[in-house]
Design a protein around this motif. Structure first.
Motif, PDB file in Angstrom:
ATOM      1  N   ARG A 139      -5.322  58.851   9.899  1.00 28.48           N
ATOM      2  CA  ARG A 139      -6.700  58.739  10.279  1.00 28.48           C
ATOM      3  C   ARG A 139      -7.167  59.469  11.625  1.00 28.48           C
ATOM      4  O   ARG A 139      -6.040  59.895  12.229  1.00 28.48           O
ATOM      5  N   SER A 140      -8.270  59.738  12.077  1.00 24.84           N
ATOM      6  CA  SER A 140      -8.340  60.448  13.421  1.00 24.84           C
ATOM      7  C   SER A 140      -8.184  59.398  14.545  1.00 24.84           C
ATOM      8  O   SER A 140      -8.057  58.198  14.316  1.00 24.84           O
ATOM      9  N   GLU A 141      -7.903  59.856  15.637  1.00 17.70           N
ATOM     10  CA  GLU A 141      -7.700  58.962  17.027  1.00 17.70           C
ATOM     11  C   GLU A 141      -8.884  58.077  17.104  1.00 17.70           C
ATOM     12  O   GLU A 141      -8.846  56.959  17.177  1.00 17.70           O
ATOM     13  N   VAL A 142      -9.976  58.693  17.150  1.00 20.01           N
ATOM     14  CA  VAL A 142     -11.368  58.268  17.219  1.00 20.01           C
ATOM     15  C   VAL A 142     -11.493  56.867  16.163  1.00 20.01           C
ATOM     16  O   VAL A 142     -11.925  55.937  16.577  1.00 20.01           O
ATOM     17  N   SER A 143     -11.099  57.320  14.882  1.00 20.90           N
ATOM     18  CA  SER A 143     -11.368  56.079  13.890  1.00 20.90           C
ATOM     19  C   SER A 143     -10.206  55.103  14.204  1.00 20.90           C
ATOM     20  O   SER A 143     -10.753  53.919  14.052  1.00 20.90           O
ATOM     21  N   VAL A 144      -9.133  55.478  14.655  1.00 23.08           N
ATOM     22  CA  VAL A 144      -8.157  54.570  14.655  1.00 23.08           C
ATOM     23  C   VAL A 144      -8.606  53.478  15.943  1.00 23.08           C
ATOM     24  O   VAL A 144      -8.314  52.345  15.894  1.00 23.08           O
ATOM     25  N   ARG A 145      -9.245  54.198  17.041  1.00 14.06           N
ATOM     26  CA  ARG A 145      -9.664  53.127  18.124  1.00 14.06           C
ATOM     27  C   ARG A 145     -10.658  52.291  17.641  1.00 14.06           C
ATOM     28  O   ARG A 145     -10.584  50.969  18.059  1.00 14.06           O
ATOM     29  N   GLN A 146     -11.552  52.651  16.699  1.00 15.81           N
ATOM     30  CA  GLN A 146     -12.605  51.680  16.357  1.00 15.81           C
ATOM     31  C   GLN A 146     -11.955  50.769  15.424  1.00 15.81           C
ATOM     32  O   GLN A 146     -12.619  49.446  15.629  1.00 15.81           O
ATOM     33  N   THR A 147     -11.049  51.070  14.747  1.00 18.22           N
ATOM     34  CA  THR A 147     -10.267  50.118  13.746  1.00 18.22           C
ATOM     35  C   THR A 147      -9.576  49.085  14.501  1.00 18.22           C
ATOM     36  O   THR A 147      -9.686  48.047  14.236  1.00 18.22           O
ATOM     37  N   ALA A 148      -8.839  49.497  15.755  1.00 22.21           N
ATOM     38  CA  ALA A 148      -8.178  48.701  16.502  1.00 22.21           C
ATOM     39  C   ALA A 148      -8.993  47.705  17.233  1.00 22.21           C
ATOM     40  O   ALA A 148      -8.761  46.515  17.316  1.00 22.21           O
ATOM     41  N   ALA A 149      -9.934  47.981  17.674  1.00 25.83           N
ATOM     42  CA  ALA A 149     -11.198  47.195  18.315  1.00 25.83           C
ATOM     43  C   ALA A 149     -11.769  46.162  17.357  1.00 25.83           C
ATOM     44  O   ALA A 149     -11.879  45.049  17.894  1.00 25.83           O
ATOM     45  N   ARG A 150     -11.946  46.721  16.119  1.00 26.63           N
ATOM     46  CA  ARG A 150     -12.719  45.814  15.132  1.00 26.63           C
ATOM     47  C   ARG A 150     -11.669  44.477  14.894  1.00 26.63           C
ATOM     48  O   ARG A 150     -11.838  43.495  14.895  1.00 26.63           O
ATOM     49  N   ALA A 151     -10.426  45.118  14.621  1.00 24.10           N
ATOM     50  CA  ALA A 151      -9.445  44.072  14.457  1.00 24.10           C
ATOM     51  C   ALA A 151      -8.898  43.409  15.323  1.00 24.10           C
ATOM     52  O   ALA A 151      -8.941  41.950  15.198  1.00 24.10           O
ATOM     53  N   ARG A 152      -8.969  43.559  16.587  1.00 23.18           N
ATOM     54  CA  ARG A 152      -8.723  42.724  17.759  1.00 23.18           C
ATOM     55  C   ARG A 152      -9.898  41.763  18.009  1.00 23.18           C
ATOM     56  O   ARG A 152      -9.626  40.511  18.253  1.00 23.18           O
ATOM     57  N   ALA A 153     -11.031  42.214  17.745  1.00 19.40           N
ATOM     58  CA  ALA A 153     -12.072  41.261  18.010  1.00 19.40           C
ATOM     59  C   ALA A 153     -12.287  40.135  16.833  1.00 19.40           C
ATOM     60  O   ALA A 153     -12.350  39.033  17.026  1.00 19.40           O
ATOM     61  N   HIS A 154     -11.917  40.709  15.655  1.00 19.66           N
ATOM     62  CA  HIS A 154     -11.674  39.548  14.507  1.00 19.66           C
ATOM     63  C   HIS A 154     -10.757  38.692  14.624  1.00 19.66           C
ATOM     64  O   HIS A 154     -10.700  37.410  14.655  1.00 19.66           O
ATOM     65  N   VAL A 155      -9.475  39.044  15.451  1.00 19.87           N
ATOM     66  CA  VAL A 155      -8.237  37.961  15.294  1.00 19.87           C
ATOM     67  C   VAL A 155      -8.738  37.229  16.564  1.00 19.87           C
ATOM     68  O   VAL A 155      -8.294  35.999  16.494  1.00 19.87           O
ATOM     69  N   GLU A 156      -9.176  37.561  17.754  1.00 21.08           N
ATOM     70  CA  GLU A 156      -9.571  37.058  18.777  1.00 21.08           C
ATOM     71  C   GLU A 156     -10.461  35.897  18.365  1.00 21.08           C
ATOM     72  O   GLU A 156     -10.533  34.490  18.856  1.00 21.08           O
ATOM     73  N   GLU A 157     -11.357  35.946  17.580  1.00 22.10           N
ATOM     74  CA  GLU A 157     -12.403  35.192  17.111  1.00 22.10           C
ATOM     75  C   GLU A 157     -11.734  34.244  16.178  1.00 22.10           C
ATOM     76  O   GLU A 157     -12.368  32.849  16.354  1.00 22.10           O
ATOM     77  N   HIS A 158     -10.598  34.377  15.327  1.00 19.38           N
ATOM     78  CA  HIS A 158     -10.358  33.303  14.396  1.00 19.38           C
ATOM     79  C   HIS A 158      -9.066  32.752  14.753  1.00 19.38           C
ATOM     80  O   HIS A 158      -8.720  31.709  14.265  1.00 19.38           O
ATOM     81  N   ARG A 159      -8.296  33.323  15.680  1.00 20.83           N
ATOM     82  CA  ARG A 159      -6.796  32.591  16.164  1.00 20.83           C
ATOM     83  C   ARG A 159      -6.878  31.324  17.081  1.00 20.83           C
ATOM     84  O   ARG A 159      -8.219  31.495  17.697  1.00 20.83           O
ATOM     85  N   VAL A 160      -6.118  30.640  16.938  1.00 17.59           N
ATOM     86  CA  VAL A 160      -6.163  29.495  17.860  1.00 17.59           C
ATOM     87  C   VAL A 160      -4.903  29.799  18.881  1.00 17.59           C
ATOM     88  O   VAL A 160      -3.744  30.248  18.487  1.00 17.59           O
ATOM     89  N   ARG A 161      -5.083  29.459  20.192  1.00 17.22           N
ATOM     90  CA  ARG A 161      -4.087  29.838  21.107  1.00 17.22           C
ATOM     91  C   ARG A 161      -3.072  28.603  21.186  1.00 17.22           C
ATOM     92  O   ARG A 161      -3.235  27.479  21.719  1.00 17.22           O
ATOM     93  N   TYR A 162      -1.828  28.732  20.376  1.00  9.46           N
ATOM     94  CA  TYR A 162      -1.167  27.660  20.144  1.00  9.46           C
ATOM     95  C   TYR A 162      -0.160  27.814  21.311  1.00  9.46           C
ATOM     96  O   TYR A 162       0.054  28.871  21.977  1.00  9.46           O
ATOM     97  N   ASP A 163       0.591  26.595  21.723  1.00  7.94           N
ATOM     98  CA  ASP A 163       1.474  26.596  22.768  1.00  7.94           C
ATOM     99  C   ASP A 163       2.789  27.623  22.430  1.00  7.94           C
ATOM    100  O   ASP A 163       3.298  27.892  21.486  1.00  7.94           O
ATOM    101  N   THR A 164       3.136  28.345  23.183  1.00  9.03           N
ATOM    102  CA  THR A 164       4.273  29.147  23.085  1.00  9.03           C
ATOM    103  C   THR A 164       5.435  28.714  23.924  1.00  9.03           C
ATOM    104  O   THR A 164       6.887  29.279  23.816  1.00  9.03           O
ATOM    105  N   ASP A 165       5.639  27.850  24.706  1.00  9.90           N
ATOM    106  CA  ASP A 165       6.747  27.308  25.465  1.00  9.90           C
ATOM    107  C   ASP A 165       7.730  26.771  24.359  1.00  9.90           C
ATOM    108  O   ASP A 165       7.599  25.576  23.755  1.00  9.90           O
ATOM    109  N   LEU A 166       9.027  27.426  24.523  1.00 10.97           N
ATOM    110  CA  LEU A 166      10.000  27.084  23.187  1.00 10.97           C
ATOM    111  C   LEU A 166      10.522  25.661  23.504  1.00 10.97           C
ATOM    112  O   LEU A 166      10.873  24.894  22.759  1.00 10.97           O
ATOM    113  N   ALA A 167      10.686  25.370  24.849  1.00  7.43           N
ATOM    114  CA  ALA A 167      11.312  23.928  25.009  1.00  7.43           C
ATOM    115  C   ALA A 167      10.400  22.755  24.393  1.00  7.43           C
ATOM    116  O   ALA A 167      10.906  21.820  24.040  1.00  7.43           O
ATOM    117  N   THR A 168       9.069  22.998  24.704  1.00  3.40           N
ATOM    118  CA  THR A 168       8.234  22.012  24.305  1.00  3.40           C
ATOM    119  C   THR A 168       8.013  21.959  22.882  1.00  3.40           C
ATOM    120  O   THR A 168       8.001  21.035  22.299  1.00  3.40           O
TER     121      THR A 168
END
Length: 290
Positions: A139-168
């Protein structure tokens, strides 16, 4: 340069990309094998950047396979979860990579289109530039930038920020396991969040609820019922799966169930339980069973 040596140098990266795009261990092996077959027909001396070439081939093969898999998903019995995969501690120590391979993140990625998913993975998990990704996906670089922004926005909307501390995560996993194994409802409730959810993937091939179970009391009851129905003389261990601690139940040395706990503020917010035997090939059997 010997083609096999060059390919082996990049094999780990190719498997990592393919798994994050597909979420299926068996498909990953097929994609990497197909990538090798294509590479074996090429003179390495004519390739300026072997990694870029191999990632491009692998990405396109994975996108094609994911499109076919999504069509098959419509006939899947019950909730669908990614296939568990054994990971090394060094992956878990790298928070970005560990998050990108967690079952929670892979489940969110399932709601993206194959192209969006590939672009997101290549950009967010592996740090490739938009220009590099454009060459990988055709794909073109412009198209990829748009796709990346759209995908990132979707993920941020639907993901839950789970704990990352391995000890816990490890400490809560051990407490959860002890409570279930001992049939101790009080101790189990102590580690569960009020709105906890249990997602079970048996694929119609193993006993599992065909709907998500939500709520502390219902989930706790379901877990204790499940614990009481374990195979005879099971082996239970905490393994490093998908970038963090997970509980694996073995029957006669063969993986029968994998349980992932996703925490928020130290309490179990979501539980992913995979018992579909076709999805457990990414977990090696116990040594005594080989």
């Amino acid at each position: 340069m010997i083609p096999a040596d060059v390919f082996d140098e990049h094999r780990g990266r190719l498997k990592a990309v393919a798994y994050r795009v597909l979420g299926r261990v068996g498909d990953v092996e097929d994609v990497v094998q197909d990538a090798w077959l294509r590479w074996s027909t090429v003179d390495p001396a004519t390739v300026d950047d072997p990694e870029a070439y191999l990632v491009r081939v692998t990405t396109r093969l994975a996108i094609d396979r994911l499109r076919s898999a999504q069509a098959r998903r419509e006939q899947y019995v019950g909730p669908w979860l990614p296939e568990p995969m054994l990971t090394s501690p060094d992956v878990a120590e790298r928070v970005a990579l560990a998050d990108s391979v967690s079952t929670a993140m892979l489940l969110v990625l399932e709601s993206l289109s194959p192209l969006e998913r590939a672009v997101f993975v290549l950009r967010e998990a592996f740090g490739y530039s938009h220009a590099e990704i454009a060459s990988f996906v055709g794909r073109s670089e412009v198209s990829v930038r748009q796709t990346a922004a759209r995908a990132r926005a979707h993920v941020e909307e639907h993901r839950v920020r789970y704990d990352t501390d391995l000890a816990t995560r490890t400490e809560v996993t051990q407490r959860f396991l002890a409570a279930c194994a001992g049939g101790d409802l009080r101790r189990l409730v102590e580690v569960l969040a009020p709105g906890v959810e249990l997602v079970s993937d048996g694929g119609g091939l193993a006993p599992a609820p065909r709907k998500v179970i939500a709520g502390l009391e219902l989930v706790a009851g379901a877990l204790l019922t499940f614990a009481g129905r374990l195979p005879e003389a099971p082996s239970i261990a905490v393994e490093e799966l998908n970038g963090g601690p997970a509980i694996v139940v073995y029957s006669a040395g063969t993986p029968a169930v994998a349980v992932f706990l996703h925490l928020v503020d130290g309490l179990v917010h979501s539980i992913h339980l995979v018992s579909n035997p076709e999805k457990l090939s990414g977990i090696p059997p116990l040594p005594s069973a080989t």
